[in-house]
Write an enzyme that holds these catalytic residues in place. Structure first.
Site, PDB file in Angstrom:
ATOM      1  CD  GLU A 252     -18.451 -38.963 -22.704  1.00 25.43           C
ATOM      2  OE1 GLU A 252     -18.456 -39.995 -23.338  1.00 25.43           O
ATOM      3  OE2 GLU A 252     -17.808 -38.818 -21.654  1.00 25.43           O
TER       4      GLU A 252
ATOM      5  CB  CYS B 159     -68.779 -55.503 -11.519  1.00 25.35           C
ATOM      6  SG  CYS B 159     -67.551 -56.302 -10.492  1.00 25.35           S
TER       7      CYS B 159
ATOM      8  CB  SER C 116     -18.174 -41.784  -7.702  1.00 24.28           C
ATOM      9  OG  SER C 116     -17.667 -41.210  -6.528  1.00 24.28           O
ATOM     10  CG  LEU C 117     -17.511 -38.449 -12.417  1.00 24.94           C
ATOM     11  CD1 LEU C 117     -18.402 -38.154 -13.604  1.00 24.94           C
ATOM     12  CD2 LEU C 117     -16.079 -38.020 -12.713  1.00 24.94           C
TER      13      LEU C 117
ATOM     14  CE  LYS D  26     -25.801 -36.688  -9.892  1.00 26.86           C
ATOM     15  NZ  LYS D  26     -26.597 -37.599  -9.129  1.00 26.86           N
TER      16      LYS D  26
ATOM     17  CD  GLU E 118     -23.527 -45.567 -15.897  1.00 27.21           C
ATOM     18  OE1 GLU E 118     -22.271 -45.577 -15.971  1.00 27.21           O
ATOM     19  OE2 GLU E 118     -24.143 -45.344 -14.847  1.00 27.21           O
TER      20      GLU E 118
ATOM     21  CB  CYS F  30     -65.367 -54.010  -8.373  1.00 29.39           C
ATOM     22  SG  CYS F  30     -64.922 -53.761 -10.098  1.00 29.39           S
TER      23      CYS F  30
ATOM     24  CE1 TYR G  19     -18.159 -43.967 -18.146  1.00 33.46           C
ATOM     25  CE2 TYR G  19     -20.391 -44.138 -19.016  1.00 33.46           C
ATOM     26  CZ  TYR G  19     -19.495 -44.274 -17.978  1.00 33.46           C
ATOM     27  OH  TYR G  19     -19.935 -44.726 -16.767  1.00 33.46           O
TER      28      TYR G  19
ATOM     29  CB  CYS H  87     -62.631 -56.857  -9.085  1.00 33.15           C
ATOM     30  SG  CYS H  87     -64.250 -57.455  -9.606  1.00 33.15           S
TER      31      CYS H  87
ATOM     32  CG  ASP I 256     -29.813 -42.492 -13.488  1.00 28.91           C
ATOM     33  OD1 ASP I 256     -28.867 -42.941 -12.800  1.00 28.91           O
ATOM     34  OD2 ASP I 256     -30.882 -42.091 -12.997  1.00 28.91           O
TER      35      ASP I 256
ATOM     36  CE  LYS J 144     -23.140 -38.686 -12.928  1.00 24.26           C
ATOM     37  NZ  LYS J 144     -23.975 -39.770 -12.475  1.00 24.26           N
TER      38      LYS J 144
ATOM     39  CB  CYS K  62     -65.633 -57.552 -13.465  1.00 22.90           C
ATOM     40  SG  CYS K  62     -64.966 -55.914 -13.183  1.00 22.90           S
TER      41      CYS K  62
HETATM   42  S1  IVH Z   1     -16.800 -40.819 -16.755  1.00 21.85           S
HETATM   43  C1  IVH Z   1     -13.406 -41.338 -13.144  1.00 21.85           C
HETATM   44  N1  IVH Z   1     -18.885 -40.472 -18.272  1.00 21.85           N
HETATM   45  O1  IVH Z   1     -21.396 -41.584 -13.342  1.00 21.85           O
HETATM   46  C2  IVH Z   1     -14.859 -41.498 -13.483  1.00 21.85           C
HETATM   47  N2  IVH Z   1     -19.220 -41.428 -16.127  1.00 21.85           N
HETATM   48  O2  IVH Z   1     -20.553 -40.441 -10.546  1.00 21.85           O
HETATM   49  C3  IVH Z   1     -15.082 -41.423 -14.941  1.00 21.85           C
HETATM   50  N3  IVH Z   1     -21.538 -42.017 -15.666  1.00 21.85           N
HETATM   51  O3  IVH Z   1     -19.290 -44.030 -11.983  1.00 21.85           O
HETATM   52  C4  IVH Z   1     -16.509 -41.579 -15.241  1.00 21.85           C
HETATM   53  N4  IVH Z   1     -22.366 -41.359 -17.589  1.00 21.85           N
HETATM   54  O4  IVH Z   1     -21.047 -44.754 -13.643  1.00 21.85           O
HETATM   55  C5  IVH Z   1     -18.438 -40.905 -17.079  1.00 21.85           C
HETATM   56  N5  IVH Z   1     -20.603 -40.115 -19.774  1.00 21.85           N
HETATM   57  C6  IVH Z   1     -20.178 -40.554 -18.583  1.00 21.85           C
HETATM   58  C7  IVH Z   1     -21.044 -41.111 -17.606  1.00 21.85           C
HETATM   59  C8  IVH Z   1     -20.514 -41.522 -16.390  1.00 21.85           C
HETATM   60  C9  IVH Z   1     -22.645 -41.898 -16.416  1.00 21.85           C
HETATM   61  C10 IVH Z   1     -21.535 -42.579 -14.294  1.00 21.85           C
HETATM   62  C11 IVH Z   1     -20.428 -43.567 -14.033  1.00 21.85           C
HETATM   63  C12 IVH Z   1     -19.674 -43.024 -12.876  1.00 21.85           C
HETATM   64  C13 IVH Z   1     -20.632 -42.086 -12.265  1.00 21.85           C
HETATM   65  C14 IVH Z   1     -19.871 -40.985 -11.591  1.00 21.85           C
END
Ligand code: IVH
Length: 683
Positions: free
Chosen positions: A114, A409, A83-84, A312, A173, A406, A225, A424, A118, A116, A430
């Protein structure tokens, strides 16, 4: 039980469970029901708890709970899915940039930014241009193999064109497009199901569904991505993104190279508002060092890459005052409470109302009239009340008393066991329920009488010309032409009068007459039977062919139909057991509507099956069940729905229910495979 006896039992149970797991995952066959399987597992868990020293590392119980689901195979990621690190502040971004500069010891570098997205992180493996596997992130080391579901996402290519590396992984994603999310929710509300909470959870839930057909119906999407593999011949992250776009993957066009961290800050600012216009929910920006060799130089910490970070956006929220709560009554009689708020600006729009879902939600928030509340805009168009500011609560406030009657009615509301909504039950009297049912009936997906707008429809009701959908077919052109009716404004009691011109009356009359030709499955959907949406209506119509057969079907016969569950079966039986409904259907029949599937021109292929009866069960590889049905008929045979002593053949595919198999075995019925069947008609 002695330890030795326990060991024997544990070994036997483990062997049994492994056997069924293998059958299920590798061969797609179940010899026992899920319930029976769960019981075996429960016994094993109980024994292992009692004799913990007998628990082995490879026990099937190790696979339950947490991230490992019974339905999907677990796959170890070739490259860990990290994760980031993330931040909400610009200072921390500058710190990040400082660390990058230091790590790269004076080299020049640039970033790639890019949005992010969800959604749900997915990793796709391609071998020789063919999609081999789609795996969820799981715990980063291993995830679930959800290939069958991912295959239903249209923008994920199953086969790539052109010159692509022999083997690579591409990550991205999967998400629920906001529009699609609203569509599915409208459809769910329409048939009396609860709304899905938000696009992210809904996407994740959808990808873990057992039935990939339901997944397909939800039309998820996926942005890619991140490219991984050996000898990929790309220097920069931006080249990789360009390459995957060229190979046919869906890449969000929002990526941008930024020459330094200040350009990154500009990028962040430029998307703060604009991101709400994207088809997908986003919660921030991902900032990556563009050069892949520099990425390698920077490396990883235990959890995150040092070459990337997520910025974020703060969840957009506003505070305002709850002025009152109003209650809406839906077509099914479900009550929805709505918060009326002092107007407040949120994410570029003025918000006056927010959904409160049901009584539990009001109690959970401990809402009181006059409270200062926080509202947030998530993936839904309608904002949500997320919390109350207790410091600002007035001393004399008191909890909301949820309505008992209700609002339309005055009927006493009821709450069914296990359901959050109040209802109801005055279905016949109604007004919003009557109107709702009519609107459902005339909609485009059903009878397509939408020249009859909501105002005219209400006018017809107010004038006592219609009370139900059968009444529509008694309307005469003379009744419509020149009809005067009131149009109510938002303000209570305010209205204007309109009269229907000849042209509109003609159009409406014609649309009603034309709707008599609408096919049975759409009419069935239009009847508004609870939980019978468009797809379910199609299944029922194709299976039972006529409304009589459907109306006479028992609960047991209904749940035998593939994909028809408990709730739907109960609802259908309830609908047809109400004489008011059956008399409406009689009237529709009298009026000449289509209450049976149209007879297809019978094709004749041969007579090898003359007078032979068949039951079709399970999933087949070469033909669909409907196609097999047609083939049987085309060769002189007959398809019946239940197994009896008189039955000639059970045509069995994969995943056939164990009870059917048992019954056929007991009766000594001939059980044949798809291939046996094809041989029979070819000989
Ligand atoms: S790059 C080494 N690019 O955010 C990780 N991640 O907290 C490279 N995510 O697990 C990830 N948009 O699921 C990347 N444009 C984007 C993204 C993205 C959403 C998610 C992804 C990742 C999480 C990181």
């Amino acid at each position: 039980m002695t330890s030795a006896e326990a060991k024997k039992r544990i070994d036997a149970l483990s062997e049994q469970i492994d056997y069924h797991n293998d059958l299920y995952y590798q061969k797609n066959v179940s010899e026992i029901t899920d319930y029976e399987f769960d019981k075996l597992l429960e016994q094993l868990i109980a024994l292992e708890n009692e004799f913990p020293e007998l628990k082995s590392e490879d026990s099937p119980t190790q696979r339950v709970g947490g991230t490992i689901t019974k339905e999907f195979e677990t796959v170890v990621h070739k490259y860990r899915m990290l994760s980031l690190g993330n931040t909400y502040s610009q200072e921390e971004l500058l710190d990040f940039d400082g660390r990058v500069a230091k790590g790269l010891e004076g080299q020049e570098y640039e970033y790639l930014c890019e949005l992010k997205f969800d959604g749900v992180a997915l990793s796709l493996t391609y071998e020789n241009g063919v999609l081999k596997r789609a795996v969820t992130r799981g715990d980063g080391t291993q995830g679930d193999d959800i290939t069958t579901n991912a295959r239903t996402i249209r923008t994920i290519p199953l086969k790539l064109k052109g010159d692509v590396p022999a083997e690579f992984e591409v990550r991205g994603e999967a998400f629920f497009p906001i529009k699609e999310f609203e569509r599915v929710n409208a459809e769910r509300e329409d048939i009396g199901e609860d709304r899905l909470a938000n696009p992210r959870n809904a996407a994740s839930g959808t990808l873990k569904m057992q039935d990939s057909k339901v997944v397909a119906h939800r039309k998820l999407d996926c942005y890619l991505y991140y490219l991984l593999g050996e000898d990929l011949n790309v220097e920069n992250h931006s080249d990789a993104v360009q390459a995957i776009a060229d190979w046919g993957f869906n890449v969000s066009p929002t990526y941008l190279r930024c020459k330094d961290i200040h350009a990154v800050l500009d990028y962040i600012k430029s998307w703060e508002e604009k991101r709400h216009d994207l088809p997908v929910e986003t919660d921030g920006i991902v900032i990556k060092v563009n050069s892949l060799s520099q990425q390698e130089q920077l490396g990883f910490t235990a959890k995150n890459p040092r070459w990337a970070i997520a910025y974020k956006y703060k969840a957009e929220s506003a505070t305002t005052v709850l002025e009152s709560i109003s209650y809406q009554v839906g077509r099914t009689g479900a009550i929805t409470p709505v918060a009326n708020l002092s107007p407040v600006l949120l994410a570029g729009t003025t918000v006056k109302r927010a959904s409160l879902h049901n009584a539990n939600e009001i109690a959970r928030l401990d809402l009181r009239i006059g409270d200062t509340v926080h509202v947030e805009k998530g993936g839904e168009i309608i904002p949500k009340v997320t919390a109350v500011d207790l410091n600002l609560r007035q001393v004399d406030s008191s909890p909301v008393n949820y309505i008992e009657f209700c609002p339309e009615c005055d009927t006493k509301l009821e709450q069914k066991e296990g359901e959050a909504n109040h209802y109801c039950t005055n279905t016949e009297g109604c007004p919003p329920q009557i109107l709702g049912r009519l609107e459902h009936f005339i909609q485009r997906k059903a009878m397509n009488i939408d020249s009859l707008g909501p105002e005219t429809l209400r006018g017809l009701l107010d004038n006592g010309l219609i009370r139900n959908y059968a009444d529509l077919y008694d309307l005469t052109f003379e009744q419509l032409n020149g009809l005067e009716f009131r149009i109510y404004s938002d303000k209570k009691g305010d209205y204007s009068v309109r009269s229907l011109r000849e042209k509109s009356a003609t159009n409406i009359y014609k649309a009603i007459q034309d709707s008599k030709a609408v096919p049975f499955e759409r009419l069935l959907f239009g009847l508004g039977i609870r939980f019978v949406g468009k797809t379910v209506a199609e299944k029922l119509a194709n299976h039972f062919i006529t409304v009589e057969a459907l109306g006479q079907a028992t609960y047991d016969q209904l749940i035998e139909v593939p994909e028809i569950g408990d709730r739907i079966a109960e609802s259908v039986v309830e609908f047809f057991s109400d004489p008011k409904n059956t008399s409406l259907i009689d009237r529709l029949t009298q009026a000449g509507l289509q209450l049976a599937m149209e007879k297809k021109e019978q094709i004749i292929e041969g007579n090898n099956l003359t007078d032979k009866t068949f039951v079709i069960s399970g999933v087949f590889t070469q033909f669909s069940r409907d196609e097999l049905k047609e083939k049987i008929k085309a060769n002189g045979g007959k398809v019946v729905s239940s197994i009896s002593g008189k039955l000639d053949y059970l045509l069995a595919g994969d995943k056939m229910g164990p009870s059917k198999l048992e019954k056929a075995n007991k009766l000594g019925t001939n059980i044949i495979s798809e291939q046996d069947f094809l041989d029979m008609i070819a000989s």
